[in-house]
Design a protein around this motif. Structure first.
Motif, mmCIF file in Angstrom:
data_model
loop_
_atom_site.group_PDB
_atom_site.id
_atom_site.type_symbol
_atom_site.label_atom_id
_atom_site.label_comp_id
_atom_site.label_asym_id
_atom_site.label_seq_id
_atom_site.Cartn_x
_atom_site.Cartn_y
_atom_site.Cartn_z
ATOM 1 N N ASP A 62 -4.296 8.135 -1.256
ATOM 2 C CA ASP A 62 -4.163 7.244 -0.103
ATOM 3 C C ASP A 62 -3.682 5.855 -0.495
ATOM 4 O OD1 ASP A 62 -5.145 8.985 2.066
ATOM 5 O OD2 ASP A 62 -7.028 8.922 0.954
ATOM 6 N N ALA A 63 -3.972 5.449 -1.727
ATOM 7 C CA ALA A 63 -3.570 4.120 -2.179
ATOM 8 C C ALA A 63 -3.576 4.082 -3.697
ATOM 9 C CB ALA A 63 -4.499 3.052 -1.621
ATOM 10 N N VAL A 64 -2.836 3.125 -4.241
ATOM 11 C CA VAL A 64 -2.794 2.863 -5.674
ATOM 12 C C VAL A 64 -3.266 1.427 -5.890
ATOM 13 C CG1 VAL A 64 -1.360 2.713 -7.740
ATOM 14 C CG2 VAL A 64 -0.880 4.459 -6.004
ATOM 15 N N ALA A 65 -4.167 1.240 -6.855
ATOM 16 C CA ALA A 65 -4.707 -0.085 -7.139
ATOM 17 C C ALA A 65 -4.455 -0.452 -8.593
ATOM 18 C CB ALA A 65 -6.207 -0.115 -6.849
ATOM 19 N N TYR A 66 -4.478 -1.740 -8.865
ATOM 20 C CA TYR A 66 -4.247 -2.201 -10.230
ATOM 21 C C TYR A 66 -4.997 -3.515 -10.455
ATOM 22 C CZ TYR A 66 -0.942 -5.549 -8.188
ATOM 23 O OH TYR A 66 -0.382 -6.559 -7.445
ATOM 24 N N GLY A 67 -5.356 -3.776 -11.702
ATOM 25 C CA GLY A 67 -5.954 -5.048 -12.050
ATOM 26 C C GLY A 67 -4.885 -6.125 -12.034
ATOM 27 N N HIS A 68 -4.935 -6.997 -11.040
ATOM 28 C CA HIS A 68 -3.838 -7.954 -10.876
ATOM 29 C C HIS A 68 -4.029 -9.231 -11.689
ATOM 30 C CE1 HIS A 68 -5.774 -9.897 -6.986
ATOM 31 N NE2 HIS A 68 -6.368 -10.317 -8.092
ATOM 32 N N GLY A 69 -5.143 -9.318 -12.387
ATOM 33 C CA GLY A 69 -5.362 -10.469 -13.238
ATOM 34 C C GLY A 69 -6.527 -11.310 -12.761
ATOM 35 N N PRO A 93 0.324 2.443 -0.038
ATOM 36 C CA PRO A 93 0.069 1.009 -0.186
ATOM 37 C C PRO A 93 -0.533 0.681 -1.545
ATOM 38 C CG PRO A 93 -1.632 2.009 1.170
ATOM 39 C CD PRO A 93 -0.596 3.072 0.930
ATOM 40 N N LEU A 94 -0.444 -0.584 -1.909
ATOM 41 C CA LEU A 94 -1.009 -1.102 -3.147
ATOM 42 C C LEU A 94 -2.215 -1.986 -2.840
ATOM 43 C CD1 LEU A 94 1.939 -2.328 -5.399
ATOM 44 C CD2 LEU A 94 0.233 -0.615 -5.997
ATOM 45 N N VAL A 95 -3.165 -1.989 -3.789
ATOM 46 C CA VAL A 95 -4.307 -2.896 -3.697
ATOM 47 C C VAL A 95 -4.448 -3.597 -5.044
ATOM 48 C CG1 VAL A 95 -6.768 -3.146 -3.265
ATOM 49 C CG2 VAL A 95 -5.474 -1.338 -2.086
ATOM 50 N N GLY A 96 -4.349 -4.916 -5.042
ATOM 51 C CA GLY A 96 -4.582 -5.688 -6.254
ATOM 52 C C GLY A 96 -6.047 -6.075 -6.346
ATOM 53 N N VAL A 97 -6.616 -5.986 -7.555
ATOM 54 C CA VAL A 97 -8.040 -6.263 -7.759
ATOM 55 C C VAL A 97 -8.204 -7.313 -8.850
ATOM 56 C CG1 VAL A 97 -10.290 -5.285 -8.378
ATOM 57 C CG2 VAL A 97 -8.648 -3.909 -7.084
ATOM 58 N N SER A 98 -9.074 -8.279 -8.624
ATOM 59 C CA SER A 98 -9.360 -9.310 -9.602
ATOM 60 C C SER A 98 -10.082 -8.737 -10.814
ATOM 61 C CB SER A 98 -10.234 -10.403 -8.974
ATOM 62 O OG SER A 98 -10.844 -11.202 -9.953
ATOM 63 N N ALA A 204 -11.185 0.600 -3.147
ATOM 64 C CA ALA A 204 -11.497 1.495 -2.026
ATOM 65 C C ALA A 204 -12.132 0.718 -0.877
ATOM 66 C CB ALA A 204 -12.426 2.611 -2.496
ATOM 67 N N ASP A 205 -12.987 -0.253 -1.206
ATOM 68 C CA ASP A 205 -13.554 -1.120 -0.165
ATOM 69 C C ASP A 205 -12.444 -1.839 0.586
ATOM 70 O OD1 ASP A 205 -16.075 -0.406 -1.053
ATOM 71 O OD2 ASP A 205 -16.491 -2.309 -2.042
ATOM 72 N N ALA A 206 -11.503 -2.405 -0.173
ATOM 73 C CA ALA A 206 -10.411 -3.156 0.444
ATOM 74 C C ALA A 206 -9.530 -2.237 1.286
ATOM 75 C CB ALA A 206 -9.580 -3.843 -0.642
ATOM 76 N N PHE A 207 -9.216 -1.065 0.746
ATOM 77 C CA PHE A 207 -8.368 -0.131 1.486
ATOM 78 C C PHE A 207 -9.045 0.295 2.785
ATOM 79 C CE2 PHE A 207 -7.220 4.285 2.502
ATOM 80 C CZ PHE A 207 -5.870 4.115 2.760
ATOM 81 N N ASP A 208 -10.324 0.630 2.716
ATOM 82 C CA ASP A 208 -11.054 1.049 3.919
ATOM 83 C C ASP A 208 -11.103 -0.063 4.959
ATOM 84 O OD1 ASP A 208 -11.505 3.514 2.773
ATOM 85 O OD2 ASP A 208 -13.543 3.057 2.104
#
Length: 243
Positions: A62-69, A93-98, A204-208
């Motif tokens: 459903d989504a791809v996430a990455y450590g954005h820094g 969609p993409l989700v960037g994570v701190s 997953a929290d952000a995507f939801d």
């Protein structure tokens, strides 16, 4: 149900994780290894491994996430590029994570730390830093993420009296920290790195919640203003997703 894949290459570690979240609970599959200077070679095999172990085809994501820094400039570019290529190829969609937030969540999930000061060594005599309070099992920021000399670190004033724990490579610069910081922290753990297994939960929290971005908006967070990320559509080769 949601299926989210996360990947990270922001530090000397490389990791990938898949979270399946549904009415019956959550299933997490992950890979993690300390692989300095081998992220390009190790990241895609890790992604293939977690997908295979979970029995998930890339098209099911459903989504791809990455450590954005923040983190290693080179590692952040690798993670953003791979995540962007996958998202383009899969039309997801993409989700960037701190990375600093992921460190705080990891400290809570593994050790139940509730007031966490996360720092990463930013080189050039500086650290990336942020402070967090855990609420409802998730980190809540008590200060903006920043890059600064270690001697300028300060605790959030309204939370000085809590039991603080320091996590991350930035605490290796302990001798340069202010005396009040050293007195306030009862424990520091230097040899801990951001992990995709924590990032995927936040993603997953952000995507939801509907918080995600289009693939071409992938952008590492360097915190240093002089470092620019040139956004461009990936080539046809980089857009090819694993089958």
């Amino acid at each position: 149900m949601s299926l989210v894949l996360a990947l990270d290459a922001s530090s000397s570690a490389c990791s990938a994780a898949l979270l399946r979240r549904g009415a019956e609970g959550e299933e997490l599959v992950s890979r993690y290894a300390l692989t300095p200077r081998e992220h390009t070679r190790r990241l895609m095999p890790m992604i293939d491994e977690v997908l295979a172990e979970a029995g998930v085809a890339p098209a099911q994501l459903d989504a791809v996430a990455y450590g954005h820094g923040p983190g290693s400039f080179t590692g952040l570019r690798i993670a953003a590029g791979v995540a962007q290529g996958l998202a383009y190829g899969l039309e997801r969609p993409l989700v960037g994570v701190s990375t600093l937030k992921a460190l705080a969540l990891g400290g809570f999930l593994r050790h139940r730390f509730r007031y966490v000061f996360t720092t990463l060594d930013a080189r050039m005599g500086e650290v990336y830093a942020a402070a967090w309070r855990i609420e409802n099992e998730r980190p809540v920021a008590l200060m903006d993420e920043a890059v600064l000399p270690p001697e300028r670190l300060q605790l959030p004033r309204e939370h000085e009296d809590h039991d603080w724990v320091g996590l991350g490579s930035g605490w290796g610069l302990w001798d340069a920290m202010p005396a009040e910081i050293q007195a306030a922290l009862g424990l520091t753990v230097v040899d801990v790195e951001p992990q995709a297994s924590d990032m995927v939960i936040l993603a997953a929290d952000a995507f939801d919640a509907g918080e995600h971005q289009r693939p071409h908006d992938a952008q590492p967070v360097y915190l240093r203003d002089q470092v620019a990320w040139k956004k461009s559509a990936p080539s046809a080769a980089s857009r090819k997703a694993p089958q």
